[in-house]
Design an enzyme around this catalytic site. Structure first.
Site, short mmCIF file in Angstrom:
data_model
loop_
_atom_site.label_atom_id
_atom_site.label_comp_id
_atom_site.label_asym_id
_atom_site.label_seq_id
_atom_site.Cartn_x
_atom_site.Cartn_y
_atom_site.Cartn_z
N GLY A 106 2.70 2.19 5.19
CA GLY A 106 3.70 1.13 5.32
C GLY A 106 4.78 1.51 6.31
N GLU A 149 4.97 10.19 -5.44
CA GLU A 149 4.10 9.27 -6.17
C GLU A 149 2.71 9.88 -6.33
OE1 GLU A 149 2.92 5.51 -4.26
OE2 GLU A 149 3.50 4.53 -6.12
N GLY A 163 0.83 -1.20 0.00
CA GLY A 163 0.00 0.00 0.00
C GLY A 163 0.86 1.24 0.00
N SER A 164 0.33 2.30 0.60
CA SER A 164 1.03 3.58 0.51
C SER A 164 2.27 3.59 1.40
CB SER A 164 0.10 4.71 0.94
OG SER A 164 -0.03 4.70 2.34
N GLU A 194 5.54 -3.48 0.87
CA GLU A 194 5.72 -3.15 -0.55
C GLU A 194 4.98 -1.85 -0.78
OE1 GLU A 194 7.92 -3.73 -2.99
OE2 GLU A 194 7.73 -5.62 -1.88
#
Ligand code: UN1
Length: 496
Positions: free
Chosen positions: A233, A385, A228-229, A250
């Site tokens: 995370g 991102e 996820g984000s 991840e």
């Protein structure tokens, strides 16, 4: 209204004890409710963890080939349902139907691949330095896993985690994204039908702050796998670190394609379109930056703009649609805000930049494919991102400059280079600091039989997919066995 989507705890479908329900909405049409979903309370999670703990003792002793056979059955059942499940992915998440089917296919591939691991899961046998003694390493399960998954691959990513976790002998409490609970539920039903024993795989619904964090930090959990984000995370990494709890995380990417002056430009443009706008830019591997050699920059921009302006945005269920909606109102706002930031920071808006509210797009979260040119590597849109249909194009002087730009973010998931020069491809392969490097292909499309993960803030732990060096290392730990059959005390190193 259809039945409420329930939790799955200890082999039973049960309503959560949280207050009320939440809705899963079609991002292409907010009026279309895909499911009404139960909310979990702490007590539900306690029950799910307890069920997983109880089931663990038997499951870990179930021969791995038998565990693998259940995955084969799951693969077959998912295959049978591929079309329906792919359509559901499109309705619940928005990606175009071909990609919805691809999402499901990735789950099928993973189930077959990990099913095969049931007959491998190999360790090492090595000679001992002493006579009448043997030495080996074996893989053992870690225990009860909390699996927390995102919405962008609502079937594939849960399968990436559930399949290796189960074949390795772990039991699971699975918390899917609250944006895609219906896909997750259907997947769990299939695992149930495939014969996963009660308590081995449990499903709890709810949001990250309400359910995810409670689950990840629960005393009965042994390890966590999160996709996820970055913000979530890293928060979970901190919590798990302080609890001495392994976590595989991840997270984000700011992936880039390098286009050299010797590249096949048609191919590079196609790759940039597919990587930048496929899945509406909502892949952690999306090509949100393109770094172009200065000598071909103008030509590339013209070709890229031309190709992107031909993309058809709309409901992903329509065969003619290239780009679906973005997932929800919050992402929609965030992406549009980044477009404003790009403009204010002085990037040149080449294409798009606006929401689409006409015709069939009126009730969904649609944004025009957006291209920024003359982007400076330090700009926020080149560093952060965005997770939407926004691509930043930058200029580079030569291969070294291009690699420096690509490596100059705090992410490192995926990168690509288009070149016809074998030497440049070798330099890129060596020097691009990302977990995945593509040569003459886009930044997306990783295959499940190799590890998937990145460097720097992209992730932590051995990562997803693949066998050795990938998922198997996430979902097992090593145990080393020395067996002395000499009948006497032998002292390693001292006993010669
Ligand atoms: C993601 O980017 O969120 O490599 C997962 C790919 C897919 C998985 C992507 N196999 O594009």
């Amino acid at each position: 209204m259809d039945e409420i989507i329930k939790n799955y705890i200890n082999g039973r479908w049960v309503a959560g004890k949280g207050s009320g329900t939440f809705k899963s909405i079609n991002p292409a049409n907010q009026a279309n409710v895909i499911g009404v979903v139960t909310k979990s309370s702490g007590e539900d999670i306690d029950n799910a963890v307890e069920a997983a703990r109880a089931a663990y003792e038997k499951w870990r002793l179930t021969p791995a080939p038998r565990r693998g056979e259940i995955l084969y059955r799951a693969a077959e059942l998912i295959s049978k349902e591929k079309k329906r499940l792919g359509g559901l992915v499109t309705q619940e998440m928005g990606k175009v139907v071909a990609e919805g089917l691809g999402d499901v296919q990735e789950a099928i591939d993973m189930a077959y691949y990990m099913g095969g691991e049931g007959r491998r899961l190999s360790g090492e046998t090595v000679p001992s330095e002493l006579p009448d003694k043997d030495a080996k390493s074996i893989r053992v399960p870690i225990g009860v896993f909390a699996l927390i998954t995102p919405w962008n691959f609502p079937v594939a990513i849960p399968a990436w985690k559930i399949c290796p976790a189960l074949v390795a002998g772990n039991t699971v409490v699975f918390k899917p994204s609250s944006d895609t609970p219906v896909c997750a539920t259907r997947l769990v039903e299939i695992f149930e039908d495939a014969g996963v024993p009660k308590g081995v795989l449990n499903l709890v619904h709810g949001t990250g702050p309400d359910v995810g964090e409670y689950l990840a930090t629960h005393a009965g959990i042994d390890a966590v796998s999160f996709t996820g984000s970055c913000a979530t995370g890293e928060h979970l990494e901190g919590l798990c670190g302080s609890m001495h709890r392994p976590i595989s995380a991840e997270m984000g990417g700011k992936n880039a394609i390098i286009v050299m002056d010797d590249a096949n430009l048609d191919l590079a443009v196609e790759g940039a379109i597919w990587g930048g706008f496929g899945t509406t830019g909502q892949r952690c591997t999306a090509a949100s930056r393109v770094v172009v050699h200065q000598d071909i920059y103008s030509r590339f921009i013209n070709m890229f703009k031309d190709a992107a302006s031909r993309l058809r945005v709309g409901n992903g269920l329509r065969k003619t649609t290239d780009i679906g909606p973005v997932i929800n109102g919050a992402q929609f706002k965030k992406i549009l805000n980044y477009i404003e930031i790009g403009k204010n920071d002085g990037a040149k808006l080449i294409l798009g930049g606006k929401p689409i509210a006409k015709g069939e797009c009126a009730r969904g979260f649609f944004i025009e494919p957006t291209i920024f040119g003359d982007v400076e590597p330090g700009m926020r849109i080149a560093q952060e991102e965005i997770f939407g249909p926004v691509v930043c194009v930058m200029k580079a002087k030569d291969i070294d400059d291009a690699i420096r730009i690509v490596n100059g973010t705090h992410y490192g998931l995926s990168s690509a280079i288009y070149t016809s020069d074998v030497n440049k491809s070798a330099i890129a392969e060596r020097d691009l600091d990302t977990g995945i490097v593509y040569i003459n292909a886009s930044t997306i499309g990783a295959e499940i039989q190799l590890p998937f993960g990145g460097t720097k803030h992209t992730g932590m732990g051995p990562g997803e997919a693949g066998g050795r060096g990938g998922a198997l290392d996430t979902y097992t730990k090593w145990k080393v066995i020395y067996r002395d059959f000499s009948g006497r005390l032998q002292k390693a190193r001292l006993d010669r």
